[in-house]
Design a protein around this motif. Structure first.
Motif, mmCIF file in Angstrom:
data_model
loop_
_atom_site.group_PDB
_atom_site.id
_atom_site.type_symbol
_atom_site.label_atom_id
_atom_site.label_comp_id
_atom_site.label_asym_id
_atom_site.label_seq_id
_atom_site.Cartn_x
_atom_site.Cartn_y
_atom_site.Cartn_z
ATOM 1 N N MET B 35 45.893 -19.856 18.201
ATOM 2 C CA MET B 35 46.226 -20.118 16.784
ATOM 3 C C MET B 35 47.746 -20.136 16.590
ATOM 4 N N GLN B 36 48.451 -19.234 17.268
ATOM 5 C CA GLN B 36 49.908 -19.221 17.158
ATOM 6 C C GLN B 36 50.505 -20.524 17.709
ATOM 7 N N GLN B 37 49.976 -20.980 18.846
ATOM 8 C CA GLN B 37 50.457 -22.247 19.404
ATOM 9 C C GLN B 37 50.184 -23.405 18.447
ATOM 10 N N ILE B 38 49.015 -23.383 17.829
ATOM 11 C CA ILE B 38 48.647 -24.411 16.846
ATOM 12 C C ILE B 38 49.594 -24.361 15.644
ATOM 13 N N ASP B 124 43.298 -28.027 7.890
ATOM 14 C CA ASP B 124 41.889 -27.666 8.026
ATOM 15 C C ASP B 124 41.506 -27.670 9.498
ATOM 16 N N ASP B 125 40.382 -26.998 9.800
ATOM 17 C CA ASP B 125 39.956 -26.892 11.201
ATOM 18 C C ASP B 125 39.423 -28.220 11.735
ATOM 19 N N PHE B 126 38.588 -28.900 10.948
ATOM 20 C CA PHE B 126 37.965 -30.143 11.401
ATOM 21 C C PHE B 126 38.234 -31.278 10.415
ATOM 22 N N VAL B 153 43.152 -29.458 13.032
ATOM 23 C CA VAL B 153 43.068 -28.912 14.388
ATOM 24 C C VAL B 153 42.271 -29.871 15.272
ATOM 25 N N ILE B 154 41.044 -30.195 14.880
ATOM 26 C CA ILE B 154 40.205 -31.089 15.685
ATOM 27 C C ILE B 154 39.697 -32.235 14.813
ATOM 28 N N GLU B 155 40.074 -33.446 15.196
ATOM 29 C CA GLU B 155 39.630 -34.646 14.481
ATOM 30 C C GLU B 155 38.492 -35.305 15.249
ATOM 31 N N LYS B 156 37.408 -35.595 14.536
ATOM 32 C CA LYS B 156 36.352 -36.408 15.144
ATOM 33 C C LYS B 156 36.689 -37.853 14.801
ATOM 34 N N ARG B 171 49.875 -38.968 5.447
ATOM 35 C CA ARG B 171 50.205 -38.731 6.848
ATOM 36 C C ARG B 171 49.171 -37.759 7.428
ATOM 37 N N VAL B 172 48.600 -38.097 8.561
ATOM 38 C CA VAL B 172 47.593 -37.248 9.208
ATOM 39 C C VAL B 172 48.087 -36.860 10.593
ATOM 40 N N GLU B 173 48.162 -35.570 10.862
ATOM 41 C CA GLU B 173 48.535 -35.073 12.191
ATOM 42 C C GLU B 173 47.382 -34.222 12.718
ATOM 43 N N SER B 174 46.692 -34.768 13.724
ATOM 44 C CA SER B 174 45.558 -34.054 14.318
ATOM 45 C C SER B 174 45.945 -33.594 15.715
ATOM 46 N N LEU B 175 45.720 -32.316 16.008
ATOM 47 C CA LEU B 175 46.199 -31.758 17.283
ATOM 48 C C LEU B 175 45.281 -32.101 18.450
#
Lengths: 191, 191
Positions: B35-38, B124-126, B153-156, B171-175
């Motif tokens: 979570m810290q890295q995220i 958000d997470d997903f 965090v996670i994009e489907k 703007r969308v940034e998905s990790l």
């Protein structure tokens, strides 16, 4: 914990003799720097306890628990309230009665992430009548894991939770202990 | 984000073509170091955007949002799902339809903590169909605040959420961007 007490005095709102609202930094808006300080304080108090897991409950327990987990280097599990549950695993379940809401709810954690070898620290935002903490302790016992102690951000010391937990033999570390909310004023317990 | 993709590959469980379960480190058990890295990664991507508030939704958005807030030095607000609401303030409310659960729910934030001068980052997470993100964006617009972007965090990526948000100009940034969950295997989008 001085920084937390100051925050409660400056941003907490006394709604009644029984209810302290801390939506400005803990229960709705979250102050991440304060959460980090809280995490460090929990870690300092429990650093020699051999903790392997932190157990909390959604949603307001998550921020302080994750910061404590970061400091202690252990994973955090947040118990789900049953209505929000999408877990499909086998679950440990416990019932928690809320005096505030006068309702009983079920909390649960998956049996995958907690085992008999774990030493678990319970963390929660508030301690009032101790029902949520006892529910989390019950989940930990169902996994045959050990309860190392209970870490609380804000304890309402005029309610019964602390005494109930101490009587059962649990170590309780509360970072702010509220003696009274009478006359619209927060008074802390002083040793 | 390499560490996140590795975690998904080693600890994520593909339940179907549509459902990736990450209860081992994000949605039930939380890995605080990840979570810290995220949080650091979100902060790096949005560091020049002038963000003043992060807006997320209980419960699984809280951990990544608080870590991002710590890095960016800004408060985090988590929207409440209506059934768990004990807020007594005036509220901004929005309706969110869940395709997974086929239910509509109301999310809300207090109007106290968000104002027209705020530049808000949604975390958000997903990201699946984008409904939760759109609900959070709606709350921010009700406060006349600016939406700086959406951090996921996670994009489907095989679902419509990303395109819907991009079409609306966000703007969308998905990790982590999941291309496919077919045949029980996670495949990521590669540029």
């Amino acid at each position: 914990m001085h920084a937390l007490e100051q925050k409660i005095l400056t941003e907490g709102i006394v709604l009644s003799d029984q209810v302290l609202k801390v939506d400005a930094f803990l229960n709705h808006q979250i102050d991440p720097v304060l959460m980090q300080q809280i995490g460090k304080e929990f870690a300092a108090r429990f650093k020699d306890a051999g903790i392997t897991k932190i157990i909390t409950i959604e949603a307001s327990g998550i921020a302080p628990a994750v910061m404590a987990g970061l400091e202690l280097g252990v994973p955090v599990i947040f118990a789900r309230k049953y209505q929000s549950l999408t877990l499909k695993d086998d679950l440990y379940r416990s019932k928690v009665f809320s005096f505030t809401k006068q309702t009983e709810s079920t909390i649960a954690i998956s049996n995958k992430h907690l085992s008999a070898s774990d030493k678990a620290l319970v963390i929660d935002d508030f301690l009032a009548n101790g029902q949520a903490a006892l529910g989390l302790i019950d989940l930990i016992h169902q996994a045959n894991a050990e309860v190392v102690g209970v870490g609380i951000v804000i304890e309402k010391s005029f309610q019964s939770g602390r005494d109930i937990l101490l009587e059962k033999g649990y170590r309780v570390e509360s970072l702010a202990r509220v003696q009274s909310l009478s006359h619209g004023t927060v008074e802390f317990v002083r040793d």
